[in-house]
Design an enzyme around this catalytic site. Structure first.
Site, short mmCIF file in Angstrom:
data_model
loop_
_atom_site.label_atom_id
_atom_site.label_comp_id
_atom_site.label_asym_id
_atom_site.label_seq_id
_atom_site.Cartn_x
_atom_site.Cartn_y
_atom_site.Cartn_z
N HIS A 1 4.73 0.01 0.10
CA HIS A 1 5.47 -0.69 1.18
C HIS A 1 4.66 -1.88 1.57
O HIS A 1 3.50 -1.72 1.49
CB HIS A 1 5.97 0.09 2.25
CG HIS A 1 5.09 0.98 2.76
ND1 HIS A 1 4.61 2.10 2.41
CD2 HIS A 1 4.42 0.81 3.83
CE1 HIS A 1 3.82 2.84 3.18
NE2 HIS A 1 3.78 1.95 4.39
N ASP B 1 0.44 4.84 2.12
CA ASP B 1 -0.17 5.34 3.32
C ASP B 1 -1.13 6.57 2.74
O ASP B 1 -0.65 7.47 1.97
CB ASP B 1 0.49 6.10 4.30
CG ASP B 1 1.55 5.00 5.13
OD1 ASP B 1 1.18 3.84 5.12
OD2 ASP B 1 2.54 5.35 5.54
N HIS C 1 0.72 -1.20 -0.04
CA HIS C 1 0.30 -0.01 0.06
C HIS C 1 0.84 1.21 0.08
O HIS C 1 2.05 1.20 0.29
CB HIS C 1 -0.88 -0.04 1.06
CG HIS C 1 -0.12 0.09 2.54
ND1 HIS C 1 0.37 -0.95 3.21
CD2 HIS C 1 0.14 1.36 3.25
CE1 HIS C 1 1.26 -0.56 4.12
NE2 HIS C 1 0.86 0.75 4.36
N ARG D 1 5.53 6.13 14.15
CA ARG D 1 5.43 6.86 12.78
C ARG D 1 4.92 8.28 12.78
O ARG D 1 3.83 8.50 13.49
CB ARG D 1 4.64 6.14 12.14
CG ARG D 1 4.39 6.33 10.57
CD ARG D 1 3.41 5.53 9.94
NE ARG D 1 2.04 6.02 9.43
CZ ARG D 1 0.96 5.76 8.80
NH1 ARG D 1 1.06 4.54 8.27
NH2 ARG D 1 0.01 6.39 8.76
FE LIG Z 1 2.13 2.01 5.73
#
Ligand SMILES: [Fe+2]
Length: 279
Positions: free
Chosen positions: A255, A101, A99, A270
């Site tokens: 990723h 983000d 995917h 993150r």
């Molecule tokens: Fe991700």
């Protein structure tokens, strides 16, 4: 370019490891070189960083505004940092399918900065795929077709009421399916705003169908594209250590987080950086 900066490509198509830089204190000159490498390689890896949460935020803010993800739990002390956590008893992990983000946002995120806080001795690597190399390898005929198409992206099936999330097995996600209400339509091939490279911009986690096509009609071509863009020759694999940092460009890469470490804890921090509308 800063003399002590060392850039080693992680594969022929995507990714580079950068040595000789402390992300907590980087001159503007060094930051300029890192930015150039980011445009060149799509994902950058840094080892042995000791970024505090505040330094993590300060580094991210050099790139742009921070986007707080509406589906992930923040850390206890820093609401701008999302915690990606898998405990030993969890079977699923976050991000196991390929995917990008936030592709379901109208202005998709520029990128994310992930810091490894606790990692298993082995396993838990992340794979990255380069979308410009994948695009370049397509036939001219298919490129022409794809350049005319747009596709819809949604978070509803992943995070919304229709998702198949087992909330007891996903500590890292907030239980707020009501936030998964907005879809976005993007070109299937985008021109990267910094590098000018053409990149495939559909992914198996969030893309639902081509604009003007049914999901059923879209599936065969989308499946072909998903298999094509994640061919091993377009990818690199990053082995995390405590203190490792990866920063990826969501417009240039996809990723996936390998889920091969059940029984062990993995904790990552993150931060996602705001992007602009893509075309
Ligand atoms: Fe991700």
């Amino acid at each position: 370019m800063s003399l002590d900066l060392e850039i080693s490509p992680a594969s022929p198509c995507v990714g580079a490891e950068i040595r000789g830089v402390d992300l907590a204190q980087m001159s503007d000159e060094t930051f300029g070189a890192v930015k150039q490498a980011f445009a060149d390689y799509g994902v950058l890896f840094f080892r042995d960083q000791s970024l505090s949460p505040d330094q993590h935020i300060a580094f991210a803010e050099r790139w742009g505004d921070i986007v707080v993800n509406r589906f992930f739990s923040p850390t206890d002390t820093h609401p701008k940092i999302a915690e990606v956590r898998k405990e030993p008893h969890h079977k699923k992990n976050i991000g196991a399918r390929w995917h990008t983000d936030h592709s379901y946002d109208i202005e998709p995120a520029l990128g994310s900065v992930l810091v490894a806080r606790e990692v298993p001795k082995t396993g838990g690597d992340t794979m990255f795929a380069g979308m410009s190399a994948a695009y370049d390898a397509l036939s001219e005929g298919l490129k022409e077709q794809l350049n005319r198409l747009k596709a819809w992206h949604s978070s509803r099936h992943s995070f919304g009421y229709r998702s198949e999330i087992d909330w007891n097995d996903n500590d890292g996600r907030l239980q707020n399916p009501e936030n998964a209400l907005q879809d976005a339509c993007h070109p299937v091939v985008i021109t990267h705003p910094d590098s000018g490279k053409k990149c495939v911009y559909v992914n198996p986690e969030f893309t639902t169908h081509f604009d003007g096509w049914t999901a059923e009609e879209s599936a065969p071509l989308l499946e072909f594209l998903y298999a094509h863009v994640t061919k091993p020759e377009f990818t690199c694999r990053f082995r995390w250590e405590e203190g490792s940092v990866a920063m990826w460009d969501n417009r240039a890469t996809q990723h996936c987080a390998l889920n091969d470490y059940t029984g062990h804890r993995r904790v990552m921090h993150r931060i996602t950086i705001a992007g602009v509308a893509i075309s």
